[in-house]
Scaffold this active site. Sequence first.
Site, mmCIF file in Angstrom:
data_model
loop_
_atom_site.group_PDB
_atom_site.id
_atom_site.type_symbol
_atom_site.label_atom_id
_atom_site.label_comp_id
_atom_site.label_asym_id
_atom_site.label_seq_id
_atom_site.Cartn_x
_atom_site.Cartn_y
_atom_site.Cartn_z
ATOM 1 N N GLU A 123 0.830 -1.202 0.000
ATOM 2 C CA GLU A 123 0.000 0.000 0.000
ATOM 3 C C GLU A 123 0.869 1.259 0.000
ATOM 4 O OE1 GLU A 123 -4.266 -1.252 1.780
ATOM 5 O OE2 GLU A 123 -2.797 -0.738 3.284
ATOM 6 N N CYS A 179 5.787 -4.026 16.271
ATOM 7 C CA CYS A 179 5.324 -3.039 17.255
ATOM 8 C C CYS A 179 3.855 -3.333 17.574
ATOM 9 C CB CYS A 179 5.484 -1.621 16.704
ATOM 10 S SG CYS A 179 7.183 -1.252 16.260
ATOM 11 N N GLY A 206 6.623 -1.487 6.378
ATOM 12 C CA GLY A 206 8.003 -1.953 6.490
ATOM 13 C C GLY A 206 8.929 -1.026 7.248
ATOM 14 N N GLU A 207 10.077 -1.581 7.602
ATOM 15 C CA GLU A 207 11.115 -0.827 8.305
ATOM 16 C C GLU A 207 12.231 -0.535 7.287
ATOM 17 O OE1 GLU A 207 11.967 0.830 11.072
ATOM 18 O OE2 GLU A 207 13.894 0.982 10.082
ATOM 19 N N SER A 240 11.611 7.115 8.092
ATOM 20 C CA SER A 240 11.161 6.866 9.460
ATOM 21 C C SER A 240 11.625 5.478 9.894
ATOM 22 C CB SER A 240 9.631 6.942 9.501
ATOM 23 O OG SER A 240 9.162 6.615 10.795
ATOM 24 N N SER A 252 10.779 6.668 15.437
ATOM 25 C CA SER A 252 9.537 6.267 16.105
ATOM 26 C C SER A 252 9.851 5.974 17.563
ATOM 27 C CB SER A 252 8.964 5.014 15.425
ATOM 28 O OG SER A 252 8.546 5.350 14.136
ATOM 29 N N LEU A 253 9.695 6.986 18.397
ATOM 30 C CA LEU A 253 10.142 6.872 19.788
ATOM 31 C C LEU A 253 9.053 6.255 20.671
ATOM 32 C CD1 LEU A 253 12.714 7.688 21.332
ATOM 33 C CD2 LEU A 253 11.505 9.754 22.050
ATOM 34 N N HIS A 254 7.940 6.943 20.783
ATOM 35 C CA HIS A 254 6.724 6.464 21.460
ATOM 36 C C HIS A 254 6.809 6.284 22.975
ATOM 37 C CE1 HIS A 254 5.729 6.076 17.354
ATOM 38 N NE2 HIS A 254 6.089 4.844 17.164
ATOM 39 N N ASN A 294 -3.981 5.542 16.057
ATOM 40 C CA ASN A 294 -5.044 5.127 15.141
ATOM 41 C C ASN A 294 -5.459 3.713 15.484
ATOM 42 O OD1 ASN A 294 -4.991 7.530 13.458
ATOM 43 N ND2 ASN A 294 -2.982 6.813 12.803
ATOM 44 N N CYS A 300 -1.411 6.378 9.726
ATOM 45 C CA CYS A 300 -0.189 5.729 10.206
ATOM 46 C C CYS A 300 -0.511 4.406 10.873
ATOM 47 C CB CYS A 300 0.512 6.586 11.244
ATOM 48 S SG CYS A 300 1.011 8.179 10.668
HETATM 49 N N1 SAH Z 1 8.820 1.163 10.235
HETATM 50 C C1 SAH Z 1 9.002 2.554 10.274
HETATM 51 C C2 SAH Z 1 8.160 3.300 9.262
HETATM 52 C C3 SAH Z 1 6.736 2.867 9.073
HETATM 53 S S1 SAH Z 1 5.611 3.181 10.363
HETATM 54 C C4 SAH Z 1 8.770 3.092 11.666
HETATM 55 O O1 SAH Z 1 8.282 2.365 12.498
HETATM 56 O O2 SAH Z 1 9.119 4.243 11.900
HETATM 57 C C5 SAH Z 1 5.300 4.932 10.277
HETATM 58 C C6 SAH Z 1 4.841 5.546 11.593
HETATM 59 O O3 SAH Z 1 3.506 5.115 11.937
HETATM 60 C C7 SAH Z 1 5.731 5.148 12.765
HETATM 61 O O4 SAH Z 1 6.023 6.244 13.582
HETATM 62 C C8 SAH Z 1 4.836 4.169 13.483
HETATM 63 O O5 SAH Z 1 5.247 3.981 14.804
HETATM 64 C C9 SAH Z 1 3.491 4.806 13.311
HETATM 65 N N2 SAH Z 1 2.357 3.925 13.666
HETATM 66 C C10 SAH Z 1 2.301 2.586 13.572
HETATM 67 N N3 SAH Z 1 1.103 2.132 14.017
HETATM 68 C C11 SAH Z 1 0.383 3.212 14.393
HETATM 69 C C12 SAH Z 1 -0.925 3.411 14.925
HETATM 70 N N4 SAH Z 1 -1.750 2.399 15.151
HETATM 71 N N5 SAH Z 1 -1.320 4.675 15.211
HETATM 72 C C13 SAH Z 1 -0.499 5.716 14.959
HETATM 73 N N6 SAH Z 1 0.735 5.602 14.442
HETATM 74 C C14 SAH Z 1 1.191 4.362 14.160
HETATM 75 FE FE1 SF4 Z 2 7.301 -2.189 11.506
HETATM 76 FE FE2 SF4 Z 2 7.191 0.480 11.770
HETATM 77 FE FE3 SF4 Z 2 4.984 -1.043 12.074
HETATM 78 FE FE4 SF4 Z 2 6.912 -1.120 13.921
HETATM 79 S S1 SF4 Z 2 5.645 0.652 13.359
HETATM 80 S S2 SF4 Z 2 5.849 -2.900 13.042
HETATM 81 S S3 SF4 Z 2 8.733 -0.929 12.653
HETATM 82 S S4 SF4 Z 2 6.145 -0.773 10.200
#
Ligand code: SAH
Ligand code: SF4
Length: 347
Positions: A91, A120, A162-163, A194, A217-219, A293, A336
């Site tokens: 996508e 994650c 993907g990462e 990212s 992606s700290l969180h 989300n 996201c």
């Molecule tokens: N793998 C990379 C890039 C793809 S994810 C990464 O993790 O950074 C892109 C962004 O969407 C990241 O910051 C990720 O943590 C965030 N994300 C993933 N799931 C989400 C969700 N359910 N709600 C909001 N952001 C989310």
């Molecule tokens: Fe992979 Fe990024 Fe999703 Fe984590 S947030 S599972 S690193 S795509």
Amino acid sequence: MEYILNYTREELNSLLKEGGFPAYRGKQIYQWLYTKHVDDINEMTNLPVRLKQWIMDNYICSFPKVIREQVSKIDGTAKFLLELVDEQTIETVLMFHGGKAVKQRKTLCISSQVGCPIGCVFCATGKMGLKRNLSAGEIVGQILAVSKAHGKIDNIVYMGMGEPLLNYKSVLKSIKIITDEVGLNFSSRKITISTCGLVPEIKKLSEEKIPLTLAISLHAANNELRNVLVPINKKYPLEDLLQAVKYFINKTNRKVTFEYILVKDLNDSISHAKELAVLLKGLLCNVNIIPANQVAGTAMKRPNGRVIANFAQMLQSKGIETVVRSEKGADIDAACGQLKASTNGND
Ligand code: SAH
Ligand code: SF4
């Protein structure tokens, strides 16, 4: 057969030379693909018949196929399901920013892998596991497939499925292709990568000294919580991650973005905000707050608007530049973390 989008212009030139064609034909093919967005050899009218035949005999020359396009009724965000040559699907999301139509900027959110192995807890892509890496051409092909129908893109963010840093070589090559002045001619400043925080790869990327934007992606601002949310933190804890980020800033002098998903009752309190401010104090950075989300199969909820605003204000009051990322494409699961490339609608 090799995928023609996998080559840089220099590589294409030398392939043509080996095939007995003048190198300048490489530039012409590049222009068809990357500036005119043409992937049908027969439409490449300035190429001799013998060369067209040679390409058809030796290379796959096509953009990823759009097999579904969903458009948000709320904000016009478009989500594309693209099919690759081996029938895997990914996508890609096109978002619009800014007020009036003429001034609108387009950002394309592209995928770097089919699925993702990081897992994650809040992410739909993570639930798929990893199917495979994308090639450089498949990464670039997403831009071409969308531009062909929707015109020029202004910003590219590697925030789809993907990462990206787990597919380092192809991602780097895709950046080389995207920034080629004869082709798409993107400034690397318009590109954001990212990552969940792969320390050795962040250091490697720093060495390349490409002035792109790095988003982390700290969180969570402590290891205990981050170990749960982003499992790779057990391998690369916050101290190591922050050190790698400082290294990137030193090498590139670029401001780094920290993404922080705000999850109800988990990481959204004022003391979490204070902890985050302490962690990031003095760093050349900004914070992007992403209200969580909803993803099926997770219990994560988004905090209410007041909690989100208070969190952002606390960071700002501590001198940390902060924005709350606006949700895009909520009605088509394009936000996201919601990408998972299912062929049967949004379920
Ligand atoms: N793998 C990379 C890039 C793809 S994810 C990464 O993790 O950074 C892109 C962004 O969407 C990241 O910051 C990720 O943590 C965030 N994300 C993933 N799931 C989400 C969700 N359910 N709600 C909001 N952001 C989310
Ligand atoms: Fe992979 Fe990024 Fe999703 Fe984590 S947030 S599972 S690193 S795509």
